[in-house]
Design a protein around this motif. Structure first.
Motif, PDB file in Angstrom:
ATOM      1  N   ASP A 174     -45.037 -13.432 -13.043  1.00  0.00           N
ATOM      2  CA  ASP A 174     -44.169 -14.612 -12.995  1.00  0.00           C
ATOM      3  C   ASP A 174     -43.629 -14.968 -14.388  1.00  0.00           C
ATOM      4  O   ASP A 174     -43.543 -16.123 -14.757  1.00  0.00           O
ATOM      5  N   HIS A 177     -37.551 -15.529 -15.271  1.00  0.00           N
ATOM      6  CA  HIS A 177     -36.949 -16.667 -14.571  1.00  0.00           C
ATOM      7  C   HIS A 177     -35.437 -16.486 -14.492  1.00  0.00           C
ATOM      8  O   HIS A 177     -34.779 -16.250 -15.510  1.00  0.00           O
ATOM      9  N   ASN A 191     -46.238 -16.436 -19.900  1.00  0.00           N
ATOM     10  CA  ASN A 191     -46.730 -15.602 -18.798  1.00  0.00           C
ATOM     11  C   ASN A 191     -46.606 -14.108 -19.064  1.00  0.00           C
ATOM     12  O   ASN A 191     -47.309 -13.307 -18.442  1.00  0.00           O
TER      13      ASN A 191
END
Length: 340
Positions: A174, A177, A191
């Motif tokens: 994750d 983005h 992350n």
């Protein structure tokens, strides 16, 4: 050898480079494998950096333009880590201190027999490029090369990002983005674990990693990757000390050789082979007009008593061989049998 797949690992040379090993050497090795009943194929893995070998289509085109085709070498030519450099397998490193599982091109690990065919030359970081570099760095997938070269995390150039979101499918943490307003993807540095899986997925060279691994760490990781490739299966290694360029064959250009042609070396032990090759090179006389000779003629020249360090003072090679011996890759002791 009968009926077995034999991977012959070599460097096809970047476009514009003219010191890579010529296809006739590869054909000679492939012919011997076929005479023994084996099924050889030439292979290399895609590069971490943008260039003419970062995916299988461009890599094969580069190999063909440099003369490596099934017709010229007498066997198929395969890219070991697949179309985008993401077809790899996690291989445990027995005794590894820095790498627990190496990311190796799947086709290379699927082979029954492993043969390395190496152009022994200088290198701007690791001092020289020998069998260990050809195997350890060369057999790593794009993510594997990233692991060896970088301690950092991914970054995305928004000018190059097309918003295709292909990279999101590769990230298991994750860390990527996608902004629907800007239609650009960015990296969540908190992350990101620096695994490099996203690198191979991008068709537009928008994702990059800084080459920030210290040379000593790079050398040690490279030795551990080599151990992952060769452990537990039949292997043989050949290195040719010819056209000893000051830089890697990944360069799209060449300087004149720093040392004269010395010959061909071969061993079942890649570490002993590298040690024998570097010893032979250090005994040779530098060629006039080369980068090495020009460095030695400078007023402020500091003699390191090492042709590779004198050529590229920022490079370092000894930690690679020391660590390779420490983890049991092979031995630095050897008996040199001269055949004329």
């Amino acid at each position: 050898m009968t009926g077995r797949f034999a991977a012959i690992k070599l460097h096809f040379g970047e476009l514009g480079n003219i010191s890579y090993l010529r296809p006739n050497y590869a054909k000679a090795v492939a012919d011997v494998v076929k005479e023994l009943g084996g099924r050889p194929f030439l292979t290399d893995c895609n590069t971490m950096y943008p260039g003419s070998r970062k995916n299988a289509l461009e890599h094969l085109q580069c190999a063909w333009e440099n003369g490596f085709t099934p017709l010229t070498v007498g066997c198929p030519v395969l890219i070991g880590d697949g179309l985008k450099g993401t077809d790899d397998i996690a291989v445990p490193v027995a005794g590894g201190e820095y790498v627990k599982e190496a990311k190796i091109g799947r086709a290379i690990m699927d082979a029954d027999v492993f043969i390395s065919l190496t152009h022994f030359k200088g290198h701007e970081m690791t001092g020289f490029g020998g069998a260990i570099k050809n195997i350890g760095m060369g057999c790593g997938s794009r993510a594997g090369k990233t692991e060896q070269h970088s301690n950092g995390k991914a970054s995305i150039n928004p000018k190059k990002c097309k918003g295709c979101r292909t990279c999101l499918k590769e990230c298991a943490n994750d860390a990527l983005h996608f902004d629907p307003e800007t239609k650009k993807t960015s990296v969540n540095q908190d992350n990101c674990v620096g695994c490099g899986r996203c690198l191979g997925s991008c068709n537009f060279d928008a994702i990059s990693f800084a080459l920030d691994t210290a040379i000593e760490m790079l050398n040690r990781k490279m030795a551990e990757y080599t151990k992952a490739v060769v452990d537990g299966r039949p292997q043989f290694h050949i290195s040719l000390i010819v056209d000893v360029s000051p830089n890697c064959d990944c360069h799209g250009e060449n300087d004149v050789p720093i040392l004269p042609n010395i010959g061909m070396f071969a061993s079942f032990d890649p570490l002993a082979l590298d040690q024998a090759c570097v010893d032979a090179c250090l005994k040779a006389k530098p060629l006039p007009g080369s980068q090495l000779a020009e460095n030695m003629d400078k007023n402020d020249f500091v003699d390191h008593h090492d042709h590779f360090t004198n050529t590229r003072p920022e490079s370092e090679w000894r930690t690679c061989l020391e660590h390779a011996e420490k983890i049991g890759l092979g031995t630095r002791e050897y008996e040199l049998i001269v055949v004329k």
